[in-house]
Design a protein around this motif. Structure first.
Motif, short mmCIF file in Angstrom:
data_model
loop_
_atom_site.label_atom_id
_atom_site.label_comp_id
_atom_site.label_asym_id
_atom_site.label_seq_id
_atom_site.Cartn_x
_atom_site.Cartn_y
_atom_site.Cartn_z
N SER A 45 0.81 -1.22 0.00
CA SER A 45 0.00 0.00 0.00
C SER A 45 0.84 1.27 0.00
O SER A 45 0.30 2.36 -0.10
N ILE A 46 2.19 1.14 0.08
CA ILE A 46 3.03 2.33 0.09
C ILE A 46 2.92 3.09 -1.22
O ILE A 46 3.07 4.31 -1.25
N ILE A 47 2.60 2.39 -2.31
CA ILE A 47 2.50 3.07 -3.60
C ILE A 47 1.25 3.92 -3.70
O ILE A 47 1.12 4.72 -4.64
N ASP A 48 0.31 3.74 -2.77
CA ASP A 48 -0.89 4.56 -2.77
C ASP A 48 -0.75 5.81 -1.91
O ASP A 48 -1.65 6.65 -1.89
N ASP A 49 0.37 5.92 -1.20
CA ASP A 49 0.59 7.10 -0.37
C ASP A 49 0.78 8.33 -1.23
O ASP A 49 1.52 8.32 -2.22
N GLU A 50 0.13 9.40 -0.85
CA GLU A 50 0.21 10.63 -1.63
C GLU A 50 1.62 11.21 -1.63
O GLU A 50 2.12 11.66 -2.67
N LYS B 146 5.47 5.47 -14.42
CA LYS B 146 4.06 5.17 -14.20
C LYS B 146 3.95 4.23 -13.02
O LYS B 146 4.35 3.06 -13.10
N ILE B 147 3.43 4.71 -11.91
CA ILE B 147 3.37 3.90 -10.69
C ILE B 147 2.29 2.83 -10.85
O ILE B 147 1.13 3.15 -11.12
N PRO B 148 2.65 1.56 -10.70
CA PRO B 148 1.66 0.48 -10.86
C PRO B 148 0.76 0.37 -9.64
O PRO B 148 0.97 1.03 -8.61
N SER B 149 -0.22 -0.50 -9.74
CA SER B 149 -1.12 -0.74 -8.61
C SER B 149 -0.47 -1.72 -7.63
O SER B 149 0.54 -2.36 -7.92
N ALA C 256 2.45 -6.87 -6.14
CA ALA C 256 2.39 -8.20 -5.52
C ALA C 256 2.77 -9.28 -6.53
O ALA C 256 3.50 -10.23 -6.21
N LYS C 257 2.28 -9.15 -7.78
CA LYS C 257 2.65 -10.13 -8.81
C LYS C 257 4.13 -10.05 -9.14
O LYS C 257 4.78 -11.08 -9.37
N ASP C 258 4.66 -8.83 -9.16
CA ASP C 258 6.10 -8.68 -9.42
C ASP C 258 6.93 -9.32 -8.32
O ASP C 258 7.99 -9.91 -8.58
#
Length: 438
Positions: free
Chosen positions: A152-157, A171-174, A179-181
């Motif tokens: 969830s760190i990639i969702d931090d503003e 381009k920041i992935p979801s 998780a797949k990576d």
């Protein structure tokens, strides 16, 4: 005359349609795609910033039209309305006679900078860098793995703003993609480790314990010496097991060896628990064969650190009463914030200059008992003063009750009846003298 006319026709044809050896990179023009800093000047002396002007010429009499030097294509470009983007695209992706047509790595100029240092490096190394979207996404996944970061760190503003400030092209992935990576990286590293362990003679270290939640866990580590005579160590497996029986432990270890393709085991290091004897007996039977090392004669290796810990524990029983009292005193000051605040007031009053805090020992680590005694002895005056100002401190070590005949007895606090119940009363000067290392 015929030879002069032939030379004149050849020169005219070369001027209109120049021939370039595409296979020889040394014959490339002096100004290629990467030389964006050099400027080509037209007849009027105006500077051209783009590299495309080294490969295009303006068509006289036709405003806003340019001609390619290689395929003689006339197209719109070079004006304020059209710009040079179409000309650049034509050279890189359309003109087959352009030396750098669809040549990867030559379309963008690399940046030269120092790579960040690692634990094995004393200073950074100088290297060129190209931005790759897939490579950046892979390193983002490795960061989550190595630093135990949540997906969830990639969702931090703030994280997104930080990434955008560094490179807006990323381009920041979801979180699901990350998780797949991570799973892909795990499979890749697992395959690489299997290749390293192939045909290697390894030694194993395994241990089993029970957590405070009453779950049984087991960890297996392998050690081997590679072709460069370097000692390597990897954790092969960490899993939950149903019980501590010898056959169960042996089956889980053998299953792990099969998953990693390991069939040449020299030694297996375990502690002195009786269940490990049954596990080694099972493994010695399963590993016998042409691939076994010395017929698994030296397979069982007892942990030296565990043996030393048992020896030290037996020696510490001579001072069991003193060690238990100090352990209870440390438990008291660490059990609540208010008690620790009172303890800090005693430290301040006694003017004790020590930055380390009182710590508790761990039963399976004898050196932790030494650290507990060493730290507590520095605060001996603070503990004695706490006994005078805190009425609950002395009562923490014992309480009074009545037996069946109505007589007063002193019992140790606690529900379990063990040898700790024989230790009564708070710390005295004699106990501090025994705990002193001077």
């Amino acid at each position: 005359m015929e030879e002069a006319k032939k030379n004149q026709n050849t020169s005219l044809r070369d001027e209109l349609d120049p021939v370039i050896d595409v296979t020889n990179e040394s014959n490339e023009p002096a100004n290629d795609v990467d030389n964006v800093d050099e400027h080509a000047k037209n007849k009027g002396g105006q500077s051209k910033r783009s590299f495309v002007w080294d490969h295009f010429k303006k068509v006289e009499g036709r405003n806003g039209k340019v001609k390619c030097d290689y395929c003689v294509l006339i197209m719109a470009g070079g004006s304020k309305e059209n710009g040079t983007s179409a000309m650049s695209y034509h050279l890189k992706n359309v003109c087959r006679r352009f030396p750098l047509y669809k040549k990867e790595g030559m379309k963008k100029q690399a940046m030269l900078n120092f790579k960040p240092t690692t634990k094995r490096q004393s200073r950074g190394t100088l290297a060129s860098h190209h931005f790759h979207q897939e490579k950046a996404r892979k390193f983002l996944a490795r960061m989550c793995i190595k630093d135990n970061r949540p997906f969830s760190i990639i969702d931090d503003e703030e994280f997104r703003e930080f990434v955008w400030e560094i490179n807006p092209m990323l381009k920041i992935p979801s979180r699901w993609t990350i998780a797949k990576d991570c799973l892909s990286i795990h499979e890749e590293e697992q395959n690489n480790l299997k290749k390293l362990l192939k045909n290697q003679i390894v030694s194993l270290t395994t241990d089993t314990w029970t957590s405070v939640q009453k779950f049984n866990y087991k960890c297996r580590t392998t050690h081997w010496v590679d072709d460069n005579w370097m000692l390597n160590k990897r954790i092969l497996n960490f899993c939950q097991i149903p019980n501590h029986k010898g056959v169960t432990i042996g089956k889980y270890v053998y299953r792990c060896l099969q998953e990693w393709g390991i069939d040449r085991v020299f030694t297996i290091t375990v502690d002195n628990a009786s269940s490990n004897d049954g596990a080694i007996k099972y493994l010695r039977y399963m590993l016998k064969g042409s691939r076994s090392i010395l017929d698994s004669k030296y397979l069982h290796l007892r942990c030296c650190a565990h043996i030393i810990n048992l020896v030290v524990r037996d020696g510490l029983d001579e001072q069991f009463s003193t060690i238990t009292k100090i352990r209870n005193a440390v438990k008291y000051v660490r059990s609540s914030p208010s008690r620790y605040d009172n303890f800090k007031e005693c430290i301040k009053y006694e003017k004790i200059d020590c930055k380390s805090k009182p710590c508790l020992d761990v039963e399976t680590r004898w050196n932790s008992t030494f650290l507990m005694l060493e730290t507590a002895e520095k605060y001996s005056k603070a503990f004695n003063r706490l006994q005078e100002i805190d009425i609950n401190y002395s009562s923490y070590f014992y309480n009074e009750g009545d037996d069946d005949d109505g007589k007063k007895i002193i019992t140790r606090k606690g529900n379990n009846s063990n040898k700790n119940d024989r230790v009564l009363g708070a710390l005295e000067d004699e106990d501090w003298e025994k705990a002193s290392f001077q």
